[in-house]
Design a protein around this motif. Structure first.
Motif, PDB file in Angstrom:
ATOM      1  N   VAL A 113     -23.620  35.131  30.449  1.00 22.02           N
ATOM      2  CA  VAL A 113     -22.304  35.743  30.247  1.00 22.02           C
ATOM      3  C   VAL A 113     -21.322  34.723  29.667  1.00 22.02           C
ATOM      4  CG1 VAL A 113     -20.370  36.861  31.410  1.00 22.02           C
ATOM      5  CG2 VAL A 113     -22.687  37.392  32.111  1.00 22.02           C
ATOM      6  N   GLY A 114     -21.349  33.543  30.210  1.00 18.69           N
ATOM      7  CA  GLY A 114     -20.452  32.487  29.711  1.00 18.69           C
ATOM      8  C   GLY A 114     -20.746  32.135  28.271  1.00 18.69           C
ATOM      9  N   LYS A 115     -22.023  32.113  27.920  1.00 15.17           N
ATOM     10  CA  LYS A 115     -22.438  31.806  26.546  1.00 15.17           C
ATOM     11  C   LYS A 115     -21.955  32.895  25.586  1.00 15.17           C
ATOM     12  CE  LYS A 115     -26.525  30.011  24.254  1.00 15.17           C
ATOM     13  NZ  LYS A 115     -27.958  29.746  24.405  1.00 15.17           N
ATOM     14  N   GLU A 116     -22.115  34.163  26.005  1.00 18.13           N
ATOM     15  CA  GLU A 116     -21.666  35.286  25.171  1.00 18.13           C
ATOM     16  C   GLU A 116     -20.158  35.249  24.966  1.00 18.13           C
ATOM     17  OE1 GLU A 116     -23.146  38.817  27.050  1.00 18.13           O
ATOM     18  OE2 GLU A 116     -25.218  38.424  26.439  1.00 18.13           O
ATOM     19  N   GLN A 117     -19.406  34.938  26.018  1.00 13.82           N
ATOM     20  CA  GLN A 117     -17.944  34.867  25.906  1.00 13.82           C
ATOM     21  C   GLN A 117     -17.525  33.741  24.963  1.00 13.82           C
ATOM     22  OE1 GLN A 117     -16.602  34.437  29.945  1.00 13.82           O
ATOM     23  NE2 GLN A 117     -16.396  36.644  30.251  1.00 13.82           N
ATOM     24  N   ARG A 118     -18.219  32.622  25.046  1.00 10.48           N
ATOM     25  CA  ARG A 118     -17.891  31.490  24.168  1.00 10.48           C
ATOM     26  C   ARG A 118     -18.142  31.868  22.715  1.00 10.48           C
ATOM     27  NH1 ARG A 118     -20.540  27.296  21.724  1.00 10.48           N
ATOM     28  NH2 ARG A 118     -22.537  27.948  22.560  1.00 10.48           N
ATOM     29  N   LEU A 119     -19.279  32.507  22.436  1.00 14.47           N
ATOM     30  CA  LEU A 119     -19.602  32.912  21.066  1.00 14.47           C
ATOM     31  C   LEU A 119     -18.632  33.979  20.549  1.00 14.47           C
ATOM     32  CD1 LEU A 119     -23.499  32.933  21.259  1.00 14.47           C
ATOM     33  CD2 LEU A 119     -22.038  31.277  20.114  1.00 14.47           C
ATOM     34  N   LYS A 120     -18.216  34.911  21.446  1.00 18.70           N
ATOM     35  CA  LYS A 120     -17.255  35.944  21.052  1.00 18.70           C
ATOM     36  C   LYS A 120     -15.916  35.296  20.672  1.00 18.70           C
ATOM     37  CE  LYS A 120     -16.450  38.978  24.188  1.00 18.70           C
ATOM     38  NZ  LYS A 120     -16.201  40.085  25.107  1.00 18.70           N
ATOM     39  N   GLY A 121     -15.510  34.300  21.465  1.00 21.94           N
ATOM     40  CA  GLY A 121     -14.264  33.579  21.173  1.00 21.94           C
ATOM     41  C   GLY A 121     -14.341  32.838  19.844  1.00 21.94           C
ATOM     42  N   LYS A 122     -15.512  32.257  19.548  1.00 25.16           N
ATOM     43  CA  LYS A 122     -15.698  31.553  18.275  1.00 25.16           C
ATOM     44  C   LYS A 122     -15.633  32.535  17.105  1.00 25.16           C
ATOM     45  CE  LYS A 122     -18.993  28.369  18.000  1.00 25.16           C
ATOM     46  NZ  LYS A 122     -18.590  26.985  17.775  1.00 25.16           N
ATOM     47  N   LYS A 123     -16.228  33.724  17.271  1.00 25.09           N
ATOM     48  CA  LYS A 123     -16.202  34.754  16.225  1.00 25.09           C
ATOM     49  C   LYS A 123     -14.762  35.183  15.949  1.00 25.09           C
ATOM     50  CE  LYS A 123     -19.950  36.480  14.389  1.00 25.09           C
ATOM     51  NZ  LYS A 123     -20.378  35.855  13.166  1.00 25.09           N
ATOM     52  N   LEU A 124     -14.010  35.414  17.035  1.00 31.52           N
ATOM     53  CA  LEU A 124     -12.613  35.836  16.913  1.00 31.52           C
ATOM     54  C   LEU A 124     -11.790  34.780  16.183  1.00 31.52           C
ATOM     55  CD1 LEU A 124     -10.520  38.008  17.805  1.00 31.52           C
ATOM     56  CD2 LEU A 124     -10.089  36.574  19.797  1.00 31.52           C
ATOM     57  N   ARG A 125     -11.994  33.539  16.556  1.00 29.18           N
ATOM     58  CA  ARG A 125     -11.266  32.424  15.942  1.00 29.18           C
ATOM     59  C   ARG A 125     -11.612  32.332  14.448  1.00 29.18           C
ATOM     60  NH1 ARG A 125      -6.882  30.851  16.434  1.00 29.18           N
ATOM     61  NH2 ARG A 125      -6.592  28.776  15.688  1.00 29.18           N
ATOM     62  N   GLY A 126     -12.901  32.537  14.128  1.00 30.27           N
ATOM     63  CA  GLY A 126     -13.359  32.505  12.735  1.00 30.27           C
ATOM     64  C   GLY A 126     -12.726  33.613  11.911  1.00 30.27           C
ATOM     65  N   SER A 127     -12.596  34.815  12.509  1.00 27.64           N
ATOM     66  CA  SER A 127     -11.995  35.936  11.768  1.00 27.64           C
ATOM     67  C   SER A 127     -10.499  35.698  11.553  1.00 27.64           C
ATOM     68  CB  SER A 127     -12.241  37.265  12.493  1.00 27.64           C
ATOM     69  OG  SER A 127     -11.588  37.260  13.739  1.00 27.64           O
ATOM     70  N   VAL A 128      -9.818  35.075  12.520  1.00 22.30           N
ATOM     71  CA  VAL A 128      -8.396  34.740  12.358  1.00 22.30           C
ATOM     72  C   VAL A 128      -8.233  33.748  11.209  1.00 22.30           C
ATOM     73  CG1 VAL A 128      -6.460  33.515  13.444  1.00 22.30           C
ATOM     74  CG2 VAL A 128      -7.713  35.235  14.721  1.00 22.30           C
ATOM     75  N   LYS A 129      -9.090  32.746  11.173  1.00 20.58           N
ATOM     76  CA  LYS A 129      -9.004  31.737  10.104  1.00 20.58           C
ATOM     77  C   LYS A 129      -9.386  32.330   8.746  1.00 20.58           C
ATOM     78  CE  LYS A 129      -9.621  27.561  12.811  1.00 20.58           C
ATOM     79  NZ  LYS A 129     -10.317  26.283  12.886  1.00 20.58           N
TER      80      LYS A 129
END
Length: 138
Positions: A113-129
């Protein structure tokens, strides 16, 4: 007597001291009396084990010469006796620290679960950038 205390005793016996003129406050006393202490110790004469020697070398830094001499200059106090005791205490403390084994770092484990949340956060950050940049009016 433990190995650490035995090493400290040997180091205290092998250490050579010289008294030098000190700096700082003290008025005429500073100019007349050599109150600072320079303590020198040949580390190779202690016959330390390789891991302890490596830790001591790292702790000593610039206080260890290329010839393997450990050098302490104590000038904190206004009397020879106090500076001499200070230099010997600092030597003993450094030898104690060199004999301490560093604590092993436990690897942190991340659950699914922690790994999935970290990857989701990275995806979100990438889309913002990715949204930043030049705007094209096509």
């Amino acid at each position: 007597m433990s190995e650490v205390e035995e090493t400290i005793g040997r180091a205290q016996a092998l250490a050579s001291e010289s008294f030098i003129a000190s700096t700082g406050p003290g008025g005429q006393n500073v100019n007349k009396v050599a109150t600072a202490v320079q303590l020198r110790l040949n580390v190779y004469a202690l016959r330390l084990t390789p891991p302890v020697f490596a830790r001591l070398k790292e702790l000593a830094g610039s206080r260890m010469t290329a010839a393997g001499e450990l050098m302490f200059t104590a000038r904190r106090f206004r009397t020879q006796e106090a500076n001499r005791a200070d230099a010997r205490d600092r030597l003993a403390d450094m030898l104690r620290d060199a004999h301490k084994l560093p604590e092993k770092r436990a690897k942190s484990r991340l659950n699914r679960v922690g790994k999935e949340q970290r990857l989701k956060g990275k995806k979100l950050r990438g889309s913002v950038k990715a949204g930043r940049g030049k705007v094209s009016f096509d």
